[in-house]
Design an enzyme around this catalytic site. Structure first.
Site, PDB file in Angstrom:
ATOM      1  N   HIS A   6     -11.801   1.786   2.637  1.00 49.49           N
ATOM      2  CA  HIS A   6     -11.231   2.503   1.498  1.00 49.49           C
ATOM      3  C   HIS A   6     -12.167   2.696   0.318  1.00 49.49           C
ATOM      4  O   HIS A   6     -11.724   2.837  -0.822  1.00 49.49           O
ATOM      5  CB  HIS A   6      -9.975   1.771   1.003  1.00 49.49           C
ATOM      6  CG  HIS A   6      -8.825   1.874   1.950  1.00 49.49           C
ATOM      7  ND1 HIS A   6      -7.560   1.457   1.638  1.00 49.49           N
ATOM      8  CD2 HIS A   6      -8.755   2.353   3.208  1.00 49.49           C
ATOM      9  CE1 HIS A   6      -6.755   1.658   2.658  1.00 49.49           C
ATOM     10  NE2 HIS A   6      -7.459   2.196   3.633  1.00 49.49           N
TER      11      HIS A   6
ATOM     12  N   ASP B  88      -9.698  -3.111   1.482  1.00 52.26           N
ATOM     13  CA  ASP B  88      -9.820  -2.607   2.857  1.00 52.26           C
ATOM     14  C   ASP B  88     -11.185  -1.935   2.913  1.00 52.26           C
ATOM     15  O   ASP B  88     -11.453  -0.998   2.150  1.00 52.26           O
ATOM     16  CB  ASP B  88      -8.680  -1.611   3.135  1.00 52.26           C
ATOM     17  CG  ASP B  88      -8.726  -1.007   4.533  1.00 52.26           C
ATOM     18  OD1 ASP B  88      -9.831  -0.671   5.007  1.00 52.26           O
ATOM     19  OD2 ASP B  88      -7.657  -0.830   5.138  1.00 52.26           O
TER      20      ASP B  88
ATOM     21  N   ASP C 210      -7.084  -4.328  10.078  1.00 52.44           N
ATOM     22  CA  ASP C 210      -6.356  -3.053   9.938  1.00 52.44           C
ATOM     23  C   ASP C 210      -7.131  -1.939  10.618  1.00 52.44           C
ATOM     24  O   ASP C 210      -8.075  -1.393  10.054  1.00 52.44           O
ATOM     25  CB  ASP C 210      -6.145  -2.729   8.451  1.00 52.44           C
ATOM     26  CG  ASP C 210      -5.314  -1.468   8.262  1.00 52.44           C
ATOM     27  OD1 ASP C 210      -4.671  -1.021   9.231  1.00 52.44           O
ATOM     28  OD2 ASP C 210      -5.320  -0.909   7.143  1.00 52.44           O
TER      29      ASP C 210
ATOM     30  N   ASP D 267     -10.049   4.139  10.819  1.00 54.48           N
ATOM     31  CA  ASP D 267      -9.475   3.015  11.533  1.00 54.48           C
ATOM     32  C   ASP D 267      -9.981   2.848  12.949  1.00 54.48           C
ATOM     33  O   ASP D 267      -9.230   2.573  13.879  1.00 54.48           O
ATOM     34  CB  ASP D 267      -7.955   3.014  11.401  1.00 54.48           C
ATOM     35  CG  ASP D 267      -7.555   2.658   9.969  1.00 54.48           C
ATOM     36  OD1 ASP D 267      -7.674   1.483   9.611  1.00 54.48           O
ATOM     37  OD2 ASP D 267      -7.205   3.562   9.207  1.00 54.48           O
TER      38      ASP D 267
ATOM     39  N   LYS E 225      -7.008   2.727  -2.271  1.00 62.06           N
ATOM     40  CA  LYS E 225      -7.900   3.491  -1.401  1.00 62.06           C
ATOM     41  C   LYS E 225      -8.484   4.665  -2.158  1.00 62.06           C
ATOM     42  O   LYS E 225      -8.079   4.956  -3.281  1.00 62.06           O
ATOM     43  CB  LYS E 225      -7.230   3.892  -0.091  1.00 62.06           C
ATOM     44  CG  LYS E 225      -6.291   5.062  -0.131  1.00 62.06           C
ATOM     45  CD  LYS E 225      -5.570   5.219   1.212  1.00 62.06           C
ATOM     46  CE  LYS E 225      -6.400   5.863   2.295  1.00 62.06           C
ATOM     47  NZ  LYS E 225      -5.615   6.084   3.533  1.00 62.06           N
TER      48      LYS E 225
ATOM     49  N   TRP F 228       0.868  -1.181   0.000  1.00 62.29           N
ATOM     50  CA  TRP F 228       0.000   0.000   0.000  1.00 62.29           C
ATOM     51  C   TRP F 228       0.902   1.226   0.000  1.00 62.29           C
ATOM     52  O   TRP F 228       1.880   1.271   0.757  1.00 62.29           O
ATOM     53  CB  TRP F 228      -0.917   0.040   1.235  1.00 62.29           C
ATOM     54  CG  TRP F 228      -1.613   1.358   1.310  1.00 62.29           C
ATOM     55  CD1 TRP F 228      -2.634   1.783   0.519  1.00 62.29           C
ATOM     56  CD2 TRP F 228      -1.278   2.459   2.167  1.00 62.29           C
ATOM     57  NE1 TRP F 228      -2.962   3.084   0.836  1.00 62.29           N
ATOM     58  CE2 TRP F 228      -2.156   3.525   1.837  1.00 62.29           C
ATOM     59  CE3 TRP F 228      -0.332   2.654   3.166  1.00 62.29           C
ATOM     60  CZ2 TRP F 228      -2.102   4.766   2.489  1.00 62.29           C
ATOM     61  CZ3 TRP F 228      -0.279   3.885   3.818  1.00 62.29           C
ATOM     62  CH2 TRP F 228      -1.167   4.924   3.478  1.00 62.29           C
TER      63      TRP F 228
ATOM     64  N   GLU G  88      -3.108  -2.967  -2.364  1.00 64.88           N
ATOM     65  CA  GLU G  88      -4.241  -2.340  -1.662  1.00 64.88           C
ATOM     66  C   GLU G  88      -4.508  -0.926  -2.165  1.00 64.88           C
ATOM     67  O   GLU G  88      -3.643  -0.064  -2.113  1.00 64.88           O
ATOM     68  CB  GLU G  88      -3.933  -2.292  -0.152  1.00 64.88           C
ATOM     69  CG  GLU G  88      -5.028  -1.629   0.671  1.00 64.88           C
ATOM     70  CD  GLU G  88      -4.655  -1.493   2.153  1.00 64.88           C
ATOM     71  OE1 GLU G  88      -3.476  -1.714   2.505  1.00 64.88           O
ATOM     72  OE2 GLU G  88      -5.550  -1.153   2.947  1.00 64.88           O
TER      73      GLU G  88
ATOM     74  N   ASP H 268     -10.933   7.015   6.184  1.00 63.34           N
ATOM     75  CA  ASP H 268     -10.215   5.847   6.662  1.00 63.34           C
ATOM     76  C   ASP H 268      -9.820   5.994   8.146  1.00 63.34           C
ATOM     77  O   ASP H 268      -8.645   6.055   8.475  1.00 63.34           O
ATOM     78  CB  ASP H 268      -8.964   5.820   5.757  1.00 63.34           C
ATOM     79  CG  ASP H 268      -8.129   4.603   5.881  1.00 63.34           C
ATOM     80  OD1 ASP H 268      -8.671   3.556   6.245  1.00 63.34           O
ATOM     81  OD2 ASP H 268      -6.927   4.718   5.614  1.00 63.34           O
TER      82      ASP H 268
ATOM     83  N   HIS I 262      -8.540  -6.277   4.326  1.00 64.58           N
ATOM     84  CA  HIS I 262      -8.232  -5.578   5.569  1.00 64.58           C
ATOM     85  C   HIS I 262      -9.581  -5.245   6.174  1.00 64.58           C
ATOM     86  O   HIS I 262     -10.369  -4.527   5.543  1.00 64.58           O
ATOM     87  CB  HIS I 262      -7.486  -4.267   5.296  1.00 64.58           C
ATOM     88  CG  HIS I 262      -6.002  -4.413   5.290  1.00 64.58           C
ATOM     89  ND1 HIS I 262      -5.166  -3.339   5.120  1.00 64.58           N
ATOM     90  CD2 HIS I 262      -5.208  -5.500   5.472  1.00 64.58           C
ATOM     91  CE1 HIS I 262      -3.913  -3.765   5.175  1.00 64.58           C
ATOM     92  NE2 HIS I 262      -3.916  -5.069   5.383  1.00 64.58           N
TER      93      HIS I 262
HETATM   94  C1  RNT Z   1      -3.893   2.856   4.853  1.00 67.73           C
HETATM   95  C2  RNT Z   1      -3.999   1.407   4.567  1.00 67.73           C
HETATM   96  C3  RNT Z   1      -2.865   0.572   5.061  1.00 67.73           C
HETATM   97  C4  RNT Z   1      -2.384   0.983   6.447  1.00 67.73           C
HETATM   98  C5  RNT Z   1      -1.368   0.063   7.046  1.00 67.73           C
HETATM   99  C6  RNT Z   1      -0.739   0.653   8.264  1.00 67.73           C
HETATM  100  O1  RNT Z   1      -4.952   3.571   4.395  1.00 67.73           O
HETATM  101  O2  RNT Z   1      -5.206   0.908   5.062  1.00 67.73           O
HETATM  102  O3  RNT Z   1      -3.217  -0.767   5.023  1.00 67.73           O
HETATM  103  O4  RNT Z   1      -3.463   1.106   7.319  1.00 67.73           O
HETATM  104  O5  RNT Z   1      -0.438  -0.270   6.117  1.00 67.73           O
HETATM  105 ZN    ZN Z   2      -5.525  -1.222   5.022  1.00 66.04          ZN
END
Ligand code: RNT
Ligand code: ZN
Length: 412
Positions: A257, A254, A320, A291, A223, A180, A221, A289, A281
C-alpha cells in the site's frame, strides 16, 4: 540431515549466533493466516462480486465454496506450515444458519462455527469488518456523505468489536480487529477534508462502544489507491498514522500500500519509537495492490530484520494476499513459510555485532559480514525447524497435489 545441521550450528556459533535459540524463538512467533486466500475474498454471503478497488485474478480450479470446504483447505495448509499460528477472518465469512442478517446486525453467534474450529486446533482468531462487496458500499462507507449509509457502517464496525471480544473470551487470547475501508475517488476531489472528517467521526463512534480493550486490539490500515479510485484515498497513511497515535490503536502497514520506492522495513523502527506495537499485512508489492504471494525477497527479509531487531512481540503479523492463478493452498503455504524463512534469516543474523560496526564507523567490516552471511547455511537450520515442528522441509508440494486430485478438482 543431522550432519548438515551440526555443521550449520557450528558455522553460526563462530559468529556468535545460537541456531537452537533462533529455532525456539521462531516457534513462538504466530502469524495470522487470512481466510480470504482460500476463496478469492468471496465470503459466504453469496450475493455480490468483489468490490472496493481490490481484485483477484486467475481461475485456478478448486476454490472453496462453503465454510466446510474453506476450513478443510485451511487445515491442509496449516499441516504444511511449521509452528502455531492464528486465523484472520473477515466479517463476510459469517456462518449463518436460517437467520441471515445484514452486516450491521452481525453477532457472535454467527461466528460460533469459527470459534469451534479455532478451539479444536488451539488457534487464536483475528477479525476484520468487511467494508466492501456490499450494495451499501458502492459509494463510500465510513466516509460517506449519506448519513444513513455512514450510520450503517458505523454499526457494522461496532458489531465487529463485540465479535472480536467474544473471540478473545472464548479462546483465551487477544484478538486484533483491523479496519480497512476502500473509500476514495476516481476523480480528483473538490473536497479532500470532508470525507476524512467524516471517517474520523465514524471511527470515534465505532470506538465509543464498550469493548474489552485489554483483549481486543484495534488496528487501522491505510493505502495509496484502489482500482477505480485512483485520485484520492480517504484513509491515507498520514490520516491513520495520526489517528492510531492519538487513540492508542495499532497502525497497520500493508507493504502493498505504498509507493514502489517506499520501504515498509524503514517505517517500522520509526513507528515503534512512538507506539508500543504496530501491525503488518505482508504481501508482495507489485505496483498496484496486486496481492501476489510474498516471495523470500529483499523486501520481506528487510521487514523481518526490523521485526527481530525491535522484538517480535511488538509487531503483530498477518498475511494479506489473494492469488487465484496458482493452487490456493500452495499460495498460503508459500506465503506463510516465506515470512517464517525471512524471520529465521533475521534471527540468524548477529545484529549486535553489525550494530557495533555501524556505531564505530567500520562500514567495511559491516558490509563484508553482511554479504558473507548471505551464503550461510540458513536452509539447513530451516530443515531442522521443519523437522522439529513435524512438517515437511522442501517436499510438501506432493501433498498439495494429492489433495488437489482428491478434493479440489472435484469441486468444479
Ligand atoms: C485492501 C487491504 C485489505 C484487504 C483485506 C481483504 O487493499 O489490503 O487488507 O486486502 O481486507
Ligand atoms: Zn491489507
Amino acid at each position: 540431515m543431522t550432519g548438515r545441521y551440526e555443521y550449520a550450528k557450528q558455522k553460526y556459533a563462530a559468529i556468535g549466533v545460537d541456531t537452537g535459540a533462533a529455532i525456539e524463538k521462531l516457534k513462538s512467533v504466530p502469524i495470522s493466516m487470512h481466510c480470504w486466500q482460500g476463496d478469492d475474498v468471496g465470503g459466504f454471503e453469496g450475493q455480490m462480486s468483489l468490490s472496493g478497488g481490490i481484485q483477484v485474478t486467475g481461475g485456478y480450479p478448486g476454490k472453496a465454496r462453503t465454510p466446510d470446504e474453506l476450513m478443510a483447505d485451511m487445515d491442509m495448509a496449516l499441516s504444511l506450515i511449521p509452528g502455531k499460528h492464528r486465523l484472520n477472518l473477515h466479517a463476510s465469512y459469517a456462518v449463518f444458519g436460517d437467520n441471515r442478517v445484514d452486516r450491521d446486525a452481525l453477532c457472535p453467534e454467527h461466528f460460533a462455527a469459527w470459534v469451534d474450529f479455532a478451539k479444536k486446533r488451539g488457534l487464536g482468531l483475528d477479525f476484520n469488518p468487511t467494508y466492501f462487496s456490499h450494495p451499501k458500499a458502492a459509494d463510500g462507507t465510513l466516509s460517506s456523505a449519506d448519513e444513513e449509509i455512514r450510520a450503517f457502517w458505523i454499526r457494522h464496525g461496532q458489531a465487529c468489536l463485540k465479535i472480536a471480544e467474544y473471540f478473545a473470551k472464548e479462546l483465551g487470547t487477544h484478538s486484533t480487529v483491523n479496519i480497512w475501508i476502500p473509500d476514495g475517488f476516481k476523480e480528483i476531489p473538490a473536497d479532500r477534508s470532508g470525507p476524512r472528517a467524516r471517517l474520523k467521526d465514524s471511527l470515534d463512534k465505532i470506538l465509543s462502544v464498550q469493548y474489552d480493550k485489554s483483549k481486543v486490539n484495534v488496528a487501522v490500515e491505510s493505502k495509496v489507491f484502489g482500482i477505480g479510485l485512483e485520485s484520492y484515498t480517504v484513509g491515507s497513511h498520514e490520516f491513520y498514522m495520526q489517528y492510531a497515535a492519538k487513540n492508542g490503536l495499532f497502525c497497520l502497514l500493508d507493504n502493498g500500500h505504498y509507493h514502489p520506492t517506499e520501504s515498509v522495513a524503514d517505517k517500522i523502527p520509526s513507528m515503534l519509537l512512538f507506539s508500543e506495537k504496530i501491525a503488518l499485512h505482508v504481501t508482495r508489492s507489485v505496483r498496484w495492490d496486486s496481492d501476489h504471494v510474498p516471495l523470500l525477497d529483499d523486501e520481506v527479509k528487510g521487514i523481518a530484520s526490523e521485526i527481530v531487531r525491535a522484538g517480535t512481540e511488538r509487531v503483530i503479523l498477518a498475511m494479506d494476499f489473494f492469488d487465484a492463478s496458482i493452487n490456493r493452498i500452495a499460495a498460503w503455504v508459500i506465503g506463510m513459510r516465506n515470512m517464517q524463512k525471512a524471520l529465521l534469516t533475521a534471527l540468524l543474523t548477529p545484529h549486535d555485532k553489525l550494530k557495533e560496526m555501524q556505531d564505530s564507523g567500520d562500514f567495511t567490516a559491516m558490509t563484508v559480514l553482511r554479504e558473507e552471511l548471505k551464503l550461510y547455511p540458513v536452509g539447513d537450520v530451516w530443515e531442522a525447524f521443519c523437522g522439529q515442528t513435524g512438517v515437511p522441509g522442501e517436499d510438501w508440494l506432493e501433498r498439495v497435489r494429492e489433495y488437489e486430485e482428491k478434493v479440489l478438482v472435484k469441486r468444479e
